[in-house]
Scaffold this active site. Structure first.
Site, PDB file in Angstrom:
ATOM      1  CG  LEU A  20       0.329   1.066  -5.482  1.00 53.87           C
ATOM      2  CD1 LEU A  20       0.023   2.496  -5.890  1.00 53.87           C
ATOM      3  CD2 LEU A  20      -0.322   0.082  -6.449  1.00 53.87           C
ATOM      4  CE  LYS A  21       6.906   2.113  -1.827  1.00 52.13           C
ATOM      5  NZ  LYS A  21       5.597   2.709  -1.586  1.00 52.13           N
ATOM      6  CG  ASN A  22       9.877  -2.712  -7.164  1.00 48.11           C
ATOM      7  OD1 ASN A  22       9.222  -1.674  -7.100  1.00 48.11           O
ATOM      8  ND2 ASN A  22      10.949  -2.823  -7.924  1.00 48.11           N
ATOM      9  CG  HIS A  43       1.961   0.891  -0.155  1.00 47.91           C
ATOM     10  ND1 HIS A  43       1.646   1.174  -1.473  1.00 47.91           N
ATOM     11  CD2 HIS A  43       0.954   1.399   0.587  1.00 47.91           C
ATOM     12  CE1 HIS A  43       0.507   1.825  -1.519  1.00 47.91           C
ATOM     13  NE2 HIS A  43       0.056   1.976  -0.287  1.00 47.91           N
TER      14      HIS A  43
END
Length: 383
Positions: A191-193, A189
């Site tokens: 906003l993931k790492n 997604h």
């Protein structure tokens, strides 16, 4: 070592999270667009290969989301009507939604008060003859106690399906998340790492499930037999109903470019987390979540918990920080408080979850942040 800030981050507001999109990421997407092939193809396969390398060579199927990976896991594990699955009350609602949609009965176990991960002891207390699986969620990037959960699952012949949306690049007991359980779901997604804008992946312990997983990810379509017998490529078979859950090459191009930088970015996240912990020594009424020996966090989130004698409420603190140009969030609202699930979990006793729910707050953490950004947040906590 500091990295530069995201290309689109405004200087006057510090978001709680933000993707770090660099020029090589842009170039990878442009190359895909110019290639003439933008749906699932070679780039998705390359992303799978890179993630497999990180998960001790296990089989990986790239998908449209972490939720899709959990949905496929339900089918592949044969979980459905009459089955109970033990999971966390303090996670994104997708995990419980997937269980309900599969016809299974979600059973909530309590969390550890200092990590907010599933308590192995609470999981053990929830096991009944109908329990088929455990669905742990690695809160904020710190893995659950996978050795203990795996041993418990083996003792009771349960399947472990990990929601590792936060834990890309994390490890437990010396092994990477993704190399422990029969099924592991990752997220890409925004906003993931590491991001592919939207996307996810399913890691399989049993490689023999790969063909079925791929069929299910694309409506259940199968072309292999027709291709062996005929030149009519438009013919296909549907052996069982599937989903529309494949990852496009356009998304995979971004995800693969990001994945190559994951280790450096996770290191930076951990550096920033350490600076937060040092700065919070000035504010004893705010406690960061605990770490654990033998587990390496991906540092996806930096969550603090307000003490009983805090000078303000969690919501007042969030509003104060917002007024100073600092974003925050809450990870998460307890699942059993939502209207859709309130009746289902009526009477459930989760003291550690309830104690933490209204006192936790996520502070800004992403690899594009500067050391000065952490200092700014810590200073703002005093006002």
């Amino acid at each position: 070592m500091e990295t530069r800030r995201p290309l689109t981050m405004a200087d006057d507001f510090l978001p709680v999270s933000a993707p770090l999109i660099e020029e090589d990421d842009v170039a990878a997407v442009v190359d895909c667009l110019r290639s003439g092939w933008i749906t699932t193809g070679e780039r998705a396969a390359a992303l799978e290969a890179e993630l497999s390398r990180r998960c001790e060579g296990r089989t990986v199927v790239a998908l449209s989301s972490c939720t899709a990976a959990l949905q496929l896991s339900m089918v592949l594990a044969g979980i459905g009507e009459g089955d109970e699955v033990v999971t966390s009350p303090l996670s994104f609602v997708a995990a419980v939604n997937v269980l309900v949609q599969a016809g299974a009965t979600p059973v909530l176990a309590d969390v550890e008060p200092d990590t907010l991960n599933l308590s192995v002891e609470s999981v053990a207390s929830r096991i009944t003859p109908r329990t088929r699986a455990v669905l742990p969620v690695h809160h904020g990037g710190l893995p659950c106690d996978l050795p203990a959960l795996s041993a418990l699952a083996a003792e009771h012949e349960l399947v472990v399906i990990e929601d590792a949306a936060h834990a890309l690049g994390a490890s437990s007991g010396g092994r990477p998340v993704g190399a422990w359980s029969p099924f592991t779901a990752f997220s890409f997604h925004a906003l993931k790492n590491a991001t592919s804008a939207e996307g996810g992946a399913l890691v399989l312990e049993d490689a023999s499930l790969e063909e079925r997983a791929r069929r299910l990810s694309l409506h259940g379509l199968s072309r292999a037999a027709w291709r062996r017998k005929s030149g009519m490529q438009w013919r296909y078979e549907v052996e069982e109903p599937g989903f529309k859950a494949n990852l496009s090459d356009l998304q995979a191009a971004l995800g693969l470019s990001q994945l190559r930088k994951l280790d450096a970015w996770n290191d930076r996240r951990r550096e920033l987390s350490t600076r937060y912990r040092e700065g919070l020594a000035e504010h004893p009424w705010l406690r960061p979540l605990a770490l654990r020996d033998g587990r390496v966090s991906s540092a996806h989130l930096f969550v603090v918990r307000l003490s009983d004698d805090a000078p303000c409420t969690r919501d007042e603190l969030a509003e104060s920080l917002h007024e100073q140009g600092i974003g925050t969030s809450v990870h998460f609202q307890p699942v059993h408080r939502f209207t859709a699930h309130r009746e289902r979990f009526a009477g459930v006793e989760l003291p550690s979850c309830e104690s933490a729910a209204d006192r936790i707050l996520s502070l800004p953490l992403h690899p594009g942040m500067r050391d000065a950004d952490v200092e700014r947040v810590v200073a703002a906590l005093a006002t």
